[in-house]
Motif scaffolding. Sequence first.
Motif, PDB file in Angstrom:
ATOM      1  N   SER A 196       0.835  -1.209   0.000  1.00 50.56           N
ATOM      2  CA  SER A 196       0.000   0.000   0.000  1.00 50.56           C
ATOM      3  C   SER A 196       0.861   1.248   0.000  1.00 50.56           C
ATOM      4  O   SER A 196       0.600   2.216  -0.735  1.00 50.56           O
ATOM      5  CB  SER A 196      -0.936   0.005   1.213  1.00 50.56           C
ATOM      6  N   ALA A 197       1.908   1.252   0.840  1.00 47.46           N
ATOM      7  CA  ALA A 197       2.795   2.413   0.912  1.00 47.46           C
ATOM      8  C   ALA A 197       3.538   2.618  -0.408  1.00 47.46           C
ATOM      9  O   ALA A 197       3.707   3.754  -0.871  1.00 47.46           O
ATOM     10  CB  ALA A 197       3.787   2.234   2.060  1.00 47.46           C
ATOM     11  N   LEU A 198       3.976   1.518  -1.031  1.00 48.44           N
ATOM     12  CA  LEU A 198       4.697   1.624  -2.301  1.00 48.44           C
ATOM     13  C   LEU A 198       3.790   2.166  -3.395  1.00 48.44           C
ATOM     14  O   LEU A 198       4.181   3.068  -4.155  1.00 48.44           O
ATOM     15  CB  LEU A 198       5.244   0.251  -2.704  1.00 48.44           C
ATOM     16  N   VAL A 199       2.575   1.633  -3.494  1.00 45.73           N
ATOM     17  CA  VAL A 199       1.633   2.112  -4.512  1.00 45.73           C
ATOM     18  C   VAL A 199       1.322   3.582  -4.299  1.00 45.73           C
ATOM     19  O   VAL A 199       1.319   4.386  -5.249  1.00 45.73           O
ATOM     20  CB  VAL A 199       0.345   1.262  -4.486  1.00 45.73           C
ATOM     21  N   ALA A 200       1.073   3.979  -3.043  1.00 49.94           N
ATOM     22  CA  ALA A 200       0.762   5.379  -2.749  1.00 49.94           C
ATOM     23  C   ALA A 200       1.915   6.296  -3.133  1.00 49.94           C
ATOM     24  O   ALA A 200       1.712   7.373  -3.708  1.00 49.94           O
ATOM     25  CB  ALA A 200       0.424   5.533  -1.267  1.00 49.94           C
ATOM     26  N   ALA A 201       3.142   5.870  -2.825  1.00 50.03           N
ATOM     27  CA  ALA A 201       4.310   6.695  -3.160  1.00 50.03           C
ATOM     28  C   ALA A 201       4.493   6.814  -4.668  1.00 50.03           C
ATOM     29  O   ALA A 201       4.751   7.914  -5.192  1.00 50.03           O
ATOM     30  CB  ALA A 201       5.559   6.109  -2.513  1.00 50.03           C
ATOM     31  N   LEU A 202       4.341   5.702  -5.378  1.00 56.14           N
ATOM     32  CA  LEU A 202       4.515   5.736  -6.831  1.00 56.14           C
ATOM     33  C   LEU A 202       3.424   6.547  -7.511  1.00 56.14           C
ATOM     34  O   LEU A 202       3.692   7.316  -8.445  1.00 56.14           O
ATOM     35  CB  LEU A 202       4.532   4.310  -7.386  1.00 56.14           C
ATOM     36  N   VAL A 203       2.186   6.386  -7.034  1.00 57.17           N
ATOM     37  CA  VAL A 203       1.074   7.156  -7.613  1.00 57.17           C
ATOM     38  C   VAL A 203       1.265   8.640  -7.332  1.00 57.17           C
ATOM     39  O   VAL A 203       1.128   9.487  -8.230  1.00 57.17           O
ATOM     40  CB  VAL A 203      -0.273   6.666  -7.054  1.00 57.17           C
ATOM     41  N   GLY A 204       1.586   8.980  -6.080  1.00 54.36           N
ATOM     42  CA  GLY A 204       1.755  10.386  -5.722  1.00 54.36           C
ATOM     43  C   GLY A 204       2.898  11.051  -6.458  1.00 54.36           C
ATOM     44  O   GLY A 204       2.771  12.185  -6.941  1.00 54.36           O
ATOM     45  N   PHE A 205       4.014  10.343  -6.587  1.00 52.99           N
ATOM     46  CA  PHE A 205       5.182  10.911  -7.263  1.00 52.99           C
ATOM     47  C   PHE A 205       5.009  10.898  -8.780  1.00 52.99           C
ATOM     48  O   PHE A 205       5.140  11.927  -9.436  1.00 52.99           O
ATOM     49  CB  PHE A 205       6.434  10.121  -6.876  1.00 52.99           C
ATOM     50  N   GLY A 206       4.701   9.721  -9.308  1.00 46.36           N
ATOM     51  CA  GLY A 206       4.698   9.573 -10.756  1.00 46.36           C
ATOM     52  C   GLY A 206       3.608  10.325 -11.468  1.00 46.36           C
ATOM     53  O   GLY A 206       3.803  10.804 -12.588  1.00 46.36           O
ATOM     54  N   SER A 207       2.443  10.475 -10.824  1.00 41.87           N
ATOM     55  CA  SER A 207       1.318  11.066 -11.531  1.00 41.87           C
ATOM     56  C   SER A 207       1.443  12.565 -11.704  1.00 41.87           C
ATOM     57  O   SER A 207       0.809  13.139 -12.598  1.00 41.87           O
ATOM     58  CB  SER A 207       0.011  10.734 -10.800  1.00 41.87           C
ATOM     59  N   THR A 208       2.240  13.220 -10.870  1.00 40.72           N
ATOM     60  CA  THR A 208       2.268  14.691 -10.933  1.00 40.72           C
ATOM     61  C   THR A 208       3.664  15.295 -10.954  1.00 40.72           C
ATOM     62  O   THR A 208       3.799  16.519 -10.898  1.00 40.72           O
ATOM     63  CB  THR A 208       1.507  15.295  -9.734  1.00 40.72           C
TER      64      THR A 208
END
Length: 400
Positions: free
Chosen positions: A21-33
């Motif tokens: 969950s933490a990895l997905v959240a970090a990748l989504v937060g960083f990569g998407s914007t």
Amino acid sequence: MADEAEDKRAGGLVPLSAFTSALVAALVGFGSTVAINVQAAQAMGGSLADISSSITALCLGIAIAGSGLSLFFRMPIVLAWSTPGAALIAASTLSPGWPVAIGAFVFAATLMVLLGFIPALGRLAARIPSSIAAAMLAGVLLPFCLNLFRTLQSDLLVAVTLLLVFVVVRQRLPIYAMLIVLVVAVGIVIGRGDASGLSSSSLFGMLEWTTPEFDPRAIISLGVPLFLVTLVSQNLPGLVVLSSAGYKPRPEPILLTTGLLWLVLAPFGAHSTNLAAITAAICTGEDAHPDKQRRWVVGIIYSGFYVLLALFSAPLIGLFMTMRPETIAAIAGIALLGPLTNAVVNMVAVPEDREAAVLTFAATASGVALFGIGSAFWGLVVGFIALGARALLAKRRSAV
């Protein structure tokens, strides 16, 4: 007794879901914007070193403040950068230069620190009509979303492909839609050979100090709107996400801690450090950790991943710097479709404020700059004047 001891040992283990969950959240937060942050730094005249320092500082702020708050509150306090804030900076027509932009960041961070120190300021900020703040945000975001469709003229392949991927994936996996869009965009860039000029001289992120320069026009055009956008579109929704997950932290320590880290890291290019909303929802539910009392470890793990992103941010930034402007514009436009939708909904949520909100939206989206001050400020001015005139006329009618 043996079963009880086994249960205690099992309770002390961190489940795999906490890491995923933490990895997905970090990748989504960083990569998407991250593309929007690159645009913002470029709009302010930042060099490649400035941009790399900015992203590194943002990631460090998220990691340090997030881990400290999660430990202090024993809650999964998940932080992020302000995507609407980055859009506000990127949309500015002032081009004040990097040191002046840094001065505006420092001023906005100072306001957030004061908000955490002085409860009366928090109550005053809470009285800002949400419809006006949302209208200003919608006006800032609209040009980016329009640029997405303008890229159809200059780069049809990228615009159509990314838009179709977003629309399709959004129906099935909405949280991961932007991450998948980013992966497809990188694939197109590599496939077309656009990344051939990618520099491999730097592997690790860096921090580069810039002495702030305080310009009144930049403070009014960037500093004040950046503070308001970060408060209304990031910190307040972030508190709502925590509340919906059953956590009730006091907002003052959070605002103070994030504001102080923002203030410390602003000279290195950090334009915000604030609560997350969408990515926070990934880390605060039962899917992340079945034990609510131990779910705070997810916030620590999330912060650890942002340390890694800070450490290896240089090649990621180098990749975005090799992308064509049309590709960056398409990614940014798609990333901001969701925030624009939310802003428009909030803008018209209060019927009696709609006229003032539409005026704010139109003035902000126009991009007009008067006396060297950008449109975000003038949008707020127009909106507050419209609300004030309505209140004054209503008072006079009631007195007759």
